[in-house]
Design a protein around this motif. Sequence first.
Motif, short mmCIF file in Angstrom:
data_model
loop_
_atom_site.label_atom_id
_atom_site.label_comp_id
_atom_site.label_asym_id
_atom_site.label_seq_id
_atom_site.Cartn_x
_atom_site.Cartn_y
_atom_site.Cartn_z
N ASP A 20 56.91 -5.12 -41.24
CA ASP A 20 57.24 -6.49 -42.21
C ASP A 20 57.15 -6.13 -43.48
OD1 ASP A 20 57.68 -8.92 -43.18
OD2 ASP A 20 57.19 -9.92 -41.28
N PRO A 21 57.99 -6.29 -44.33
CA PRO A 21 57.70 -5.98 -45.78
C PRO A 21 56.69 -7.20 -46.45
CG PRO A 21 59.92 -6.88 -45.58
CD PRO A 21 59.31 -6.49 -44.43
N VAL A 22 56.82 -8.24 -45.84
CA VAL A 22 55.78 -9.17 -46.33
C VAL A 22 54.32 -8.91 -46.24
CG1 VAL A 22 54.83 -11.65 -45.72
CG2 VAL A 22 57.37 -11.10 -45.24
N PHE A 23 53.99 -8.03 -45.46
CA PHE A 23 52.91 -7.39 -45.28
C PHE A 23 52.84 -5.83 -45.78
CE2 PHE A 23 53.20 -10.90 -42.34
CZ PHE A 23 52.04 -11.66 -42.54
N GLY A 24 52.62 -5.91 -47.07
CA GLY A 24 52.85 -4.66 -47.59
C GLY A 24 51.93 -3.49 -47.31
N LYS A 25 52.05 -2.38 -47.23
CA LYS A 25 51.14 -1.22 -46.75
C LYS A 25 50.23 -0.97 -48.23
CE LYS A 25 53.16 1.54 -43.34
NZ LYS A 25 53.60 3.08 -42.92
N GLY A 26 48.97 -0.58 -47.88
CA GLY A 26 48.19 -0.41 -48.81
C GLY A 26 47.11 -1.52 -49.00
N ASP A 27 47.23 -2.56 -48.37
CA ASP A 27 46.47 -3.83 -48.66
C ASP A 27 45.18 -3.45 -47.60
OD1 ASP A 27 48.91 -6.02 -48.56
OD2 ASP A 27 48.05 -5.25 -49.93
N THR A 28 44.16 -3.78 -47.94
CA THR A 28 42.85 -3.54 -47.02
C THR A 28 43.01 -4.29 -45.93
OG1 THR A 28 41.69 -2.71 -49.10
CG2 THR A 28 40.21 -3.38 -47.08
N ILE A 29 43.37 -5.61 -46.09
CA ILE A 29 43.28 -6.67 -45.30
C ILE A 29 45.02 -7.05 -45.18
CG2 ILE A 29 42.98 -8.89 -44.42
CD1 ILE A 29 40.13 -8.88 -45.66
N SER A 30 45.49 -6.28 -43.97
CA SER A 30 46.98 -6.84 -43.64
C SER A 30 47.41 -7.79 -42.98
CB SER A 30 47.42 -5.63 -43.04
OG SER A 30 46.77 -5.21 -41.93
N CYS A 31 46.38 -8.81 -42.43
CA CYS A 31 46.61 -10.07 -41.58
C CYS A 31 45.18 -10.63 -41.48
CB CYS A 31 47.20 -9.37 -40.29
SG CYS A 31 47.51 -11.14 -39.43
N GLY A 32 44.99 -11.76 -41.94
CA GLY A 32 43.98 -12.57 -41.77
C GLY A 32 43.19 -12.61 -43.16
N PRO A 33 42.02 -13.08 -42.93
CA PRO A 33 41.12 -13.49 -41.65
C PRO A 33 41.62 -14.65 -41.15
CG PRO A 33 39.56 -13.73 -43.83
CD PRO A 33 41.11 -13.04 -44.13
N TYR A 34 41.15 -15.03 -39.73
CA TYR A 34 41.41 -16.33 -39.29
C TYR A 34 40.54 -16.59 -38.07
CZ TYR A 34 43.68 -12.60 -36.02
OH TYR A 34 43.92 -11.75 -35.09
N LEU A 35 40.30 -17.83 -37.97
CA LEU A 35 39.10 -18.49 -37.02
C LEU A 35 39.90 -18.61 -35.54
CD1 LEU A 35 37.54 -20.90 -39.44
CD2 LEU A 35 36.55 -18.68 -39.05
N LEU A 36 38.99 -18.17 -34.54
CA LEU A 36 39.42 -18.48 -33.30
C LEU A 36 38.40 -19.19 -32.53
CD1 LEU A 36 40.86 -14.89 -32.13
CD2 LEU A 36 42.02 -16.96 -32.97
N VAL A 37 38.55 -20.10 -31.85
CA VAL A 37 37.77 -21.20 -31.10
C VAL A 37 36.93 -20.33 -30.07
CG1 VAL A 37 37.57 -23.08 -29.30
CG2 VAL A 37 38.85 -23.22 -31.37
N GLU A 38 35.59 -20.20 -29.91
CA GLU A 38 34.84 -19.95 -29.03
C GLU A 38 34.13 -20.88 -28.15
OE1 GLU A 38 32.71 -15.55 -28.54
OE2 GLU A 38 31.69 -16.93 -29.86
N SER A 39 33.19 -21.63 -28.62
CA SER A 39 32.23 -22.39 -28.05
C SER A 39 32.00 -23.51 -29.15
CB SER A 39 31.03 -21.77 -27.58
OG SER A 39 30.05 -21.47 -28.54
N PRO A 40 31.21 -24.69 -28.59
CA PRO A 40 30.83 -25.69 -29.43
C PRO A 40 30.00 -25.34 -30.76
CG PRO A 40 30.60 -26.55 -27.45
CD PRO A 40 31.12 -25.09 -27.30
N SER A 41 29.35 -24.03 -30.65
CA SER A 41 28.19 -23.68 -31.68
C SER A 41 28.68 -22.54 -32.24
CB SER A 41 27.08 -23.61 -31.05
OG SER A 41 26.99 -22.66 -30.22
N SER A 42 30.25 -21.83 -31.97
CA SER A 42 30.42 -20.44 -32.47
C SER A 42 31.85 -20.41 -32.63
CB SER A 42 30.06 -19.68 -31.36
OG SER A 42 30.66 -19.44 -30.24
N VAL A 43 32.32 -19.66 -33.50
CA VAL A 43 33.66 -19.16 -33.66
C VAL A 43 33.81 -17.58 -33.91
CG1 VAL A 43 34.52 -21.35 -34.86
CG2 VAL A 43 33.54 -19.53 -36.24
N VAL A 44 35.01 -17.00 -33.77
CA VAL A 44 35.33 -15.76 -34.00
C VAL A 44 35.98 -15.51 -35.27
CG1 VAL A 44 36.61 -13.77 -33.11
CG2 VAL A 44 35.23 -15.21 -31.43
#
Length: 380
Positions: A20-44
């Motif tokens: 996908d051209p929106v996410f151009g090559k050469g970027d160190t981070i090509s997607c994210g960062p994003y948070l995922l639910v894990e527990s009431p006291s933690s996230v990924v």
Amino acid sequence: MKTRRLLTYIGILIALFFPDPVFGKGDTISCGPYLLVESPSSVVVRWQGDGAPQDLMLRGPDGRISSLSPKEVDLPLVARLFPDEIFEVRLRNLRPCARYSYRVGKSRQFHFTMPGNRSRSCGETTSITVIGDLRNGEKRSSVFGDLIRQQNPSLIAVLGDVVKSPFRYRHWLRFLKFGEGIFGGVPLLLIPGNHEYFAGSRFGAPMMERFLTEASMGHRVIRHGRFHIIVLDQYWGDDLKSDGKEWFRQALAAAPPEQFVLVMMHEPIYSFGHHKPKKRHRDLSDLLRGSSVDAVMYGHNHIYEHFFVDGIHYLTIGGGGAPLHGGKPDVVRELKSSLIKSGPYFHFLQLKAEGNQLEFTVLSDSNEVIDHWYIGKRGR
């Protein structure tokens, strides 16, 4: 079957060689960062990168900054066919009601606030956004993102169907870029849909593990502030006609009466929409009757519907961007009197719990109120 398999492999090759051209090559981070639910006291925290892993800098509520090294996620073979690696950091032992900020490498800084728990209330509103069926909804992504940010949720629950099919690598990237990267500061809870499940364990599961986590599949319970959320995975979870049904029975019995209890799934129990409810899902209403559940929500049909049956609100939240469906009012005729509101709207649901009251607001993509009501802690 052979034709479908051939098309699947062709789709993978297209995704590999035509990124996908929106996410151009050469970027160190090509997607994210994003948070995922894990527990009431933690996230990924997860992100995708094409270079050496970069440390995550976390600022806690006391102002102290910690440098945390990421782990490269060990992925199934199919999920490793695509460009770049997946990295993650698990943030554990986070304090309830505390505000944190983080940055990965040269990414912008994100802020998030942990919800309260059963022993500690934050003394303010706990807000959750619910949206479903986002696939092919890029045109409304930034609009919904802006509207959801105004609601200041501490969790976004997505009721499935965020990609056309799981091997479409670019669709995952577009989904995780939803709302100009809103998941970087608001944890994501994804309930799998039939489009994520395509080809089951061969493609669906590896791609879920790549972009989410293995724990994102299967029935589970999420505790988030004033909310007790029972997630039914109708694809990778135990069969809801047998072992899964017993799991659900026990989960309903264990739901704390002082919390607002929600059930989230992808396919409907009650709906007059394009997809007729399946018998094994309709039969779940027998378990729900008389339970402490306040609302059941699902997508699958690309419309909005609000049923009120046996003291429980059943909501179709399927207007997140996929092409809208028309209704089929001849389906389940005996339920017509239980239908409060319905229509082909692009929409999302905002839940706000404050004190003993839970507010439901359904908003359109033009920020108009489609439906609105309050409930107390029924039967408590």
